[in-house]
Design a protein around this motif. Structure first.
Motif, PDB file in Angstrom:
ATOM      1  N   ASN A 195      36.110  36.821  45.123  1.00 43.78           N
ATOM      2  CA  ASN A 195      37.153  36.025  44.478  1.00 43.78           C
ATOM      3  C   ASN A 195      37.060  34.562  44.892  1.00 43.78           C
ATOM      4  O   ASN A 195      37.132  33.658  44.047  1.00 43.78           O
ATOM      5  CB  ASN A 195      38.515  36.602  44.819  1.00 43.78           C
ATOM      6  N   MET A 209      39.550  49.510  43.880  1.00 47.32           N
ATOM      7  CA  MET A 209      40.265  48.377  44.461  1.00 47.32           C
ATOM      8  C   MET A 209      41.730  48.725  44.722  1.00 47.32           C
ATOM      9  O   MET A 209      42.310  48.318  45.747  1.00 47.32           O
ATOM     10  CB  MET A 209      40.171  47.163  43.536  1.00 47.32           C
ATOM     11  N   HIS A 222      35.449  48.669  39.060  1.00 46.30           N
ATOM     12  CA  HIS A 222      35.952  49.224  40.322  1.00 46.30           C
ATOM     13  C   HIS A 222      37.477  49.080  40.448  1.00 46.30           C
ATOM     14  O   HIS A 222      37.996  48.978  41.562  1.00 46.30           O
ATOM     15  CB  HIS A 222      35.255  48.533  41.494  1.00 46.30           C
ATOM     16  N   LYS A 223      38.165  49.083  39.326  1.00 40.66           N
ATOM     17  CA  LYS A 223      39.617  48.909  39.337  1.00 40.66           C
ATOM     18  C   LYS A 223      40.304  49.978  40.186  1.00 40.66           C
ATOM     19  O   LYS A 223      41.152  49.667  41.032  1.00 40.66           O
ATOM     20  CB  LYS A 223      40.153  48.931  37.913  1.00 40.66           C
ATOM     21  N   ARG A 267      36.164  42.173  47.851  1.00 41.94           N
ATOM     22  CA  ARG A 267      36.891  41.605  46.705  1.00 41.94           C
ATOM     23  C   ARG A 267      37.364  40.189  47.031  1.00 41.94           C
ATOM     24  O   ARG A 267      37.248  39.278  46.202  1.00 41.94           O
ATOM     25  CB  ARG A 267      38.080  42.479  46.339  1.00 41.94           C
ATOM     26  N   TYR A 274      32.109  38.715  37.772  1.00 45.55           N
ATOM     27  CA  TYR A 274      33.222  39.074  38.653  1.00 45.55           C
ATOM     28  C   TYR A 274      34.261  39.897  37.900  1.00 45.55           C
ATOM     29  O   TYR A 274      34.767  40.909  38.430  1.00 45.55           O
ATOM     30  CB  TYR A 274      33.855  37.814  39.237  1.00 45.55           C
ATOM     31  N   GLN A 310      35.845  47.286  51.330  1.00 44.18           N
ATOM     32  CA  GLN A 310      35.924  47.072  49.888  1.00 44.18           C
ATOM     33  C   GLN A 310      36.908  45.952  49.551  1.00 44.18           C
ATOM     34  O   GLN A 310      36.623  45.108  48.682  1.00 44.18           O
ATOM     35  CB  GLN A 310      36.345  48.378  49.199  1.00 44.18           C
ATOM     36  N   TRP A 311      38.036  45.931  50.228  1.00 44.94           N
ATOM     37  CA  TRP A 311      39.019  44.892  49.928  1.00 44.94           C
ATOM     38  C   TRP A 311      38.531  43.523  50.402  1.00 44.94           C
ATOM     39  O   TRP A 311      38.760  42.511  49.732  1.00 44.94           O
ATOM     40  CB  TRP A 311      40.370  45.236  50.555  1.00 44.94           C
ATOM     41  N   LEU A 341      35.606  43.766  38.728  1.00 47.00           N
ATOM     42  CA  LEU A 341      36.995  44.228  38.826  1.00 47.00           C
ATOM     43  C   LEU A 341      37.261  45.374  37.846  1.00 47.00           C
ATOM     44  O   LEU A 341      37.978  46.331  38.183  1.00 47.00           O
ATOM     45  CB  LEU A 341      37.954  43.076  38.547  1.00 47.00           C
TER      46      LEU A 341
END
Length: 254
Positions: A84, A112, A108-109, A80, A101, A76-77, A105
């Motif tokens: 990005n 993340m 899925h805050k 991101r 995007y 997941q990271w 974010l």
């Protein structure tokens, strides 16, 4: 009677002459020299530099990427990070991808935050007191991986639909989406690595032999040195003079 004896005397000579078959052996002419020119030097693909270091390929022939063997939270990271970089490199201000995007974010805050904290915990467990340096180094390599200029166009094309899909993915379904998306986002880079490996092989071959037949030239074909050629003219019948004149009666009457 004399005519009959004369005909019988000539018959063995005629048969002997017709029964012989002769061939001639003719040497093949040497092949004409082929004009050669220097082949163009191979160039790195996609405008890449000529001295890049490729990742090591595994036993299956696949090139390693930072996205191999990740836990669910690491995937997941990494997703991101990929998205990005895509927004920073592939879009202009106001482009729909930018809004998508930001939607990703926002949706899925919490996921993340958990992914970031969980990944740091993994590094603490694996590297102890050195975890922060290793984490920072690996994140730098991850961003640099996605920012490789030769693969940028293909990466942007792959990332565009995934940003919209990530924003539309429900908050609880990110694990499966991230793993699949990372595989797709690896493809532009592994394709580039394969093309670069092919370039290196072509360059090595060029350094061994830089020549090729000039345009319009045909490489010589190996042929036999000699070839038997049958004679086409008829055999010549000869008669010994002493046999012909042995009986003077041949010139007389019956």
């Amino acid at each position: 009677m004399l005519r009959t004896r004369f005909a019988l005397a000539l018959l063995p000579l005629a048969l002997a002459g017709c029964g012989k078959s002769k061939t001639a052996v003719v040497a093949a002419p040497p092949p004409a020299p082929v004009a050669v020119v220097e082949r163009p030097m191979p160039r790195p693909p996609m405008g890449a530099a000529a001295n890049l270091t490729l990742p090591i390929a595994g036993p299956d022939g696949a090139f390693a990427t930072p996205n191999r063997n990740l836990s669910a939270i690491a995937a997941q990271w990494h997703l991101r990070a990929a998205l990005n970089v895509a927004v920073l490199q592939c879009v202009r201000a106001g482009d729909p991808m930018e809004a998508q995007y930001n939607g990703f974010l926002a949706t899925h805050k919490k996921a993340m935050t958990r992914a970031h904290d969980g990944l740091k915990a993994e590094y603490r467990t694996r590297f102890g007191a050195e975890w922060q340096d290793r984490f920072d180094d690996d994140m730098t390599r991850l961003y640099n991986f996605y920012a490789q200029p030769p693969a940028r166009a293909a990466f942007c094309a792959a990332a565009q639909p995934l940003i919209a899909a990530a924003a539309a993915t429900p908050a609880g379904a990110l694990d499966e989406f991230a793993a699949t998306a990372l595989q797709s986002l690896d493809v532009p880079f592994t394709d580039f690595y394969r093309a670069y490996a092919d370039y290196r092989a072509d360059l090595a071959a060029w350094q061994t032999d830089r020549t090729q037949p000039a345009p319009g030239q045909i490489a010589p074909v190996q042929i036999a040195a000699v070839q038997p050629v049958p004679l086409t003219r008829a055999p010549v019948l000869t008669v010994a003079r002493d046999l012909l004149m042995a009986d003077t009666g041949v010139t007389g009457g019956d």
